[in-house]
Each structure stands twice: as structure tokens, then as C-alpha cells.
Design a protein around this motif. Structure first.
Motif, mmCIF file in Angstrom:
data_model
loop_
_atom_site.group_PDB
_atom_site.id
_atom_site.type_symbol
_atom_site.label_atom_id
_atom_site.label_comp_id
_atom_site.label_asym_id
_atom_site.label_seq_id
_atom_site.Cartn_x
_atom_site.Cartn_y
_atom_site.Cartn_z
ATOM 1 N N ILE A 6 0.860 -1.183 0.000
ATOM 2 C CA ILE A 6 0.000 0.000 0.000
ATOM 3 C C ILE A 6 0.894 1.230 0.000
ATOM 4 O O ILE A 6 1.749 1.382 0.874
ATOM 5 N N SER A 12 -7.047 6.400 3.280
ATOM 6 C CA SER A 12 -7.306 5.372 2.261
ATOM 7 C C SER A 12 -6.458 4.138 2.524
ATOM 8 O O SER A 12 -6.973 3.009 2.594
ATOM 9 N N GLY A 13 -5.150 4.350 2.647
ATOM 10 C CA GLY A 13 -4.259 3.223 2.872
ATOM 11 C C GLY A 13 -4.513 2.513 4.182
ATOM 12 O O GLY A 13 -4.452 1.274 4.263
ATOM 13 N N VAL A 30 3.224 -1.044 4.102
ATOM 14 C CA VAL A 30 2.768 0.315 3.788
ATOM 15 C C VAL A 30 3.989 1.207 3.625
ATOM 16 O O VAL A 30 4.875 1.217 4.477
ATOM 17 N N ASP A 32 5.352 5.199 2.823
ATOM 18 C CA ASP A 32 4.988 6.611 2.738
ATOM 19 C C ASP A 32 6.259 7.447 2.748
ATOM 20 O O ASP A 32 7.160 7.209 3.569
ATOM 21 N N TYR A 233 -2.460 1.975 -4.614
ATOM 22 C CA TYR A 233 -1.698 3.213 -4.779
ATOM 23 C C TYR A 233 -2.598 4.408 -4.474
ATOM 24 O O TYR A 233 -3.662 4.568 -5.075
ATOM 25 N N THR A 234 -2.159 5.270 -3.529
ATOM 26 C CA THR A 234 -2.959 6.436 -3.149
ATOM 27 C C THR A 234 -2.240 7.750 -3.433
ATOM 28 O O THR A 234 -2.673 8.807 -2.993
#
Length: 374
Positions: A6, A12-13, A30, A32, A233-234
Motif C-alpha cells: 500500500i 485510504s491506505g 505500507v 509513505d 496506490y494512493t
């Protein structure tokens, strides 16, 4: 156990990660690029004032969807909070959104709801049958005087262009009320998490099948990540494809931070509608937690500008050129089978938190149902 990547540690994630992890069938990583979770909803205590600060601007949770409200409350206590915005124009403070108090104060009247409705209808430009622009919509909606006072200067600062260049749809989100109701939102449920949004998102990520990598950038299709069965994917849709069809237009904001003793403005958010005032609004964050008490205060002037390469994108402009570009990127997305694009940046839409959570829940549940036994 299937491996899922993610990209993005915002709502969202986090919702997708939590929903998948709870099945016991997925291990989720995840990623970021920021050094914290929460995306633009990130909150943290200011060390000097001890005020809980919304680091990327104010976020008030509001929804009429009971499923979403019950879901998010299972990860934190949400205190009731009504957003009552004020607007400064020509040295006077008015109530927003435009309501009976605003109308009576601005025009020096004492109109009843029926009289106010008739008054505003008489001010509206009836010659505009099908408004195509923000300016036409405003003039048809509230007339020249209220448009110039509360929308023209603010909108020009916010979007960096004349309101006549913007689509009418932007203004359709702003209500006018013929009562003294100054609640900015119409939704049934409204609140702010007692311990901040980052605490809620931290609980969403709190599962042994979820591993978070902060400060790590994902480079879209150019990235060499491997070993994952699926990617959610965000991030920005154009960035995923290395901007091959061009950069989508966004407005971004930046803040000037101030601290002082006591109470600076007596309200969480005050808009500054005059074009001559360079910032769009001031938010004082102690007022987002009225259940707390603080001797000092921290507040921010908010400025709007065009988004450059290293800026955080906030508001999709969605002008004609952007929408043509978006079609090209969406065609690229349709050819991918193992990547799901989710959230406001990946779909290039303005979405409130409750929309993001609802879509993420639906997306994760659909993904699980489609992959049972596979």
C-alpha cells in the motif's frame, strides 16, 4: 499468505490495510515518503503550547453515513464539534455560510426567513439561466453584492484566477440558509477525534500483519518493487506514470505559524474575504478541542498558490486541460491488472474524509470477495 503493498499512510491506505489484515490472509507493507502516518490528516501536539495541531490545515469529520460513522468511532472517541466559520470583509465580521444573520447584518435589515428568501431572489441575476462559471453561479445564486463581499476576493486568492474562469460546480457545494443556523455542514454526524486523527490512523494500522515504512518514496511504474501480489496506490495519478502526459493542475497551501498568550481570535476558523488581505483564512487550533484548556495558543495564516514539483498537492483544479490529461492517465490505469488507484490524489477528485473512508472500505471488501480462494 498474499503480500500487498500500500502506497500512502493516510486514511485510504489505513482503511484498506486494516480491512485486509483482519482476514488473516494478507501481509501488508505500507510505504509513505513522509516521516509520519496520517497524510494530510496528520495531527500532533505542539511542544510549546500543548495544543493538538492539524499540521496540514483543519479537518472536521462530518458524514450522514452511519456505517462510516460507526466504523471510524471504533478506532477512537470522536467528540461532538460544530464548525462555525466567520468571514471578515471590509473590517466587519460575518457568519458563514451565508445565513439569515449574515443577510440581515450585511444589508442592515431585520428580515424574516420568507422575506430574506424573497430579498435574495430579487438580488439574483435572473438573466443567467444556465450558469457555466463560478461567477455566473454566484451572481444567479446570491446577487452581485454578496458575491463581491464573500466569494470574489476569497475565491481569487484560493484558486489564483478570476472566478469567471472557474466552473460553476465549485460554488454548488456552498449553502445559503434562510435561518440562523450557522453550522457549516449539513451532515448528521460531526466531530473531531479526542486524541487526534493520527491516533485513529495508528489504531487502524495496529495489526501484526501490517508493516509500515516511513520516509520511503515510491516511484510508480518506474519503481523496481517486486514480490507483491497487488498494489494499492494512493499517490498522485500523474506521478505514477512519471508525468508522461503532463502534470495535473492543483492548488496547494502553505502556513505562517504564530504563537501568543491566551486566545487570539476566539474561533477555530476565520476567512478573510478581502482581496487585499494576502491570506485566505486564519485557523487557531485550540478551538478544535474545546474540551481542553490551554494558557497559550498557536494559530496559522493560510496562503494559497500553484502547486510546484516539490509541493504537496491539495485541491485538484479539474479545468478542461486537466480533464483531458486525466483521461489519458485513466486509460493507462485501465491496462493495469495488479494495481488499484484509490483516494483523492490517485483519482484526481476532491474527497472529504468520510468519502475516502467509504470508498476504501468498499474497495477492500470488493477485493477480498473477488480473491476468495485464489
Amino acid at each position: 499468505m498474499k503480500k500487498i503493498l500500500i502506497v500512502g499512510a493516510g486514511f485510504s491506505g489505513a482503511v484498506v490495510a486494516n480491512t485486509l489484515a483482519k482476514t488473516g490472509n494478507y501481509f501488508i507493507e505500507v510505504m509513505d515518503e513522509r516521516n509520519h502516518i496520517g497524510g494530510n490528516c496528520h495531527t500532533e501536539r505542539d511542544p510549546e503550547t500543548n495544543v493538538m495541531v492539524h499540521k496540514y490545515g483543519p479537518h472536521i469529520f462530518h458524514t450522514s453515513n452511519q456505517k462510516v460513522w460507526d466504523y471510524i468511532n471504533s478506532f477512537g472517541t470522536f467528540r461532538p464539534f460544530v464548525n462555525r466559520v466567520k468571514s471578515v470583509y471590509m473590517g466587519k465580521v460575518y457568519s458563514m455560510p451565508i445565513n439569515l444573520h449574515t443577510i440581515n447584518q450585511f444589508f442592515g435589515k431585520a428580515l424574516s426567513p420568507k422575506e430574506a428568501r424573497e430579498w435574495i431572489e430579487s438580488k439574483g441575476d435572473s438573466s443567467i439561466e444556465d450558469p457555466k462559471t463560478f461567477e455566473d453561479q454566484a451572481k444567479k445564486f446570491v446577487g452581485e453584492e454578496l458575491y463581491k463581499a464573500f466569494f470574489y476576493g476569497y475565491t481569487k486568492k484560493q484558486w489564483g484566477t478570476e472566478p469567471k474562469n472557474l466552473p460553476a460546480s465549485i460554488l454548488k457545494r456552498l449553502p445559503v440558509r434562510f435561518s440562523y443556523d450557522d453550522n457549516y455542514y449539513n451532515d448528521i454526524y460531526q466531530g473531531i477525534p479526542e486524541a487526534g486523527y493520527s491516533s485513529v490512523i495508528e489504531k487502524l494500522f495496529d495489526h501484526p500483519n501490517i508493516k509500515i515504512h516511513l520516509g520511503k518514496r515510491f516511484f510508480g511504474e518506474a519503481d523496481s518493487v517486486s514480490g507483491f501480489d497487488h498494489i494499492f496506490y494512493t499517490g498522485p495519478i500523474d506521478a505514477y506514470f512519471s508525468f508522461r502526459h503532463g502534470r495535473l493542475g492543483y492548488r496547494t497551501v502553505f502556513f505562517k505559524e504564530h504563537r501568543t498568550e491566551g486566545d487570539f481570535q476566539g474561533n477555530p476558523v476565520i476567512n478573510y474575504a478581502d482581496e487585499s488581505t494576502p491570506y485566505t483564512r486564519v485557523h487557531e487550533h485550540k478551538h478544535f478541542t474545546p474540551w481542553e484548556s490551554h494558557a497559550k495558543t498557536i494559530y496559522f495564516e493560510e496562503y494559497s498558490k500553484e502547486t510546484e514539483a516539490e509541493d504537496i498537492p491539495y485541491y485538484p483544479k479539474r479545468l478542461d486541460g486537466d480533464m483531458k490529461m486525466l483521461q489519458a492517465y485513466e486509460a493507462e490505469v485501465s491496462r493495469l491488472s495488479n494495481v488499484t488507484f484509490l483516494g483523492r490524489l490517485a483519482t484526481y477528485r476532491y474527497l472529504d474524509m468520510h468519502h475516502i473512508i467509504e470508498e476504501a472500505l468498499d474497495c477492500a471488501e470488493k477485493f477480498i470477495s473477488e480473491h476468495i480462494g485464489k
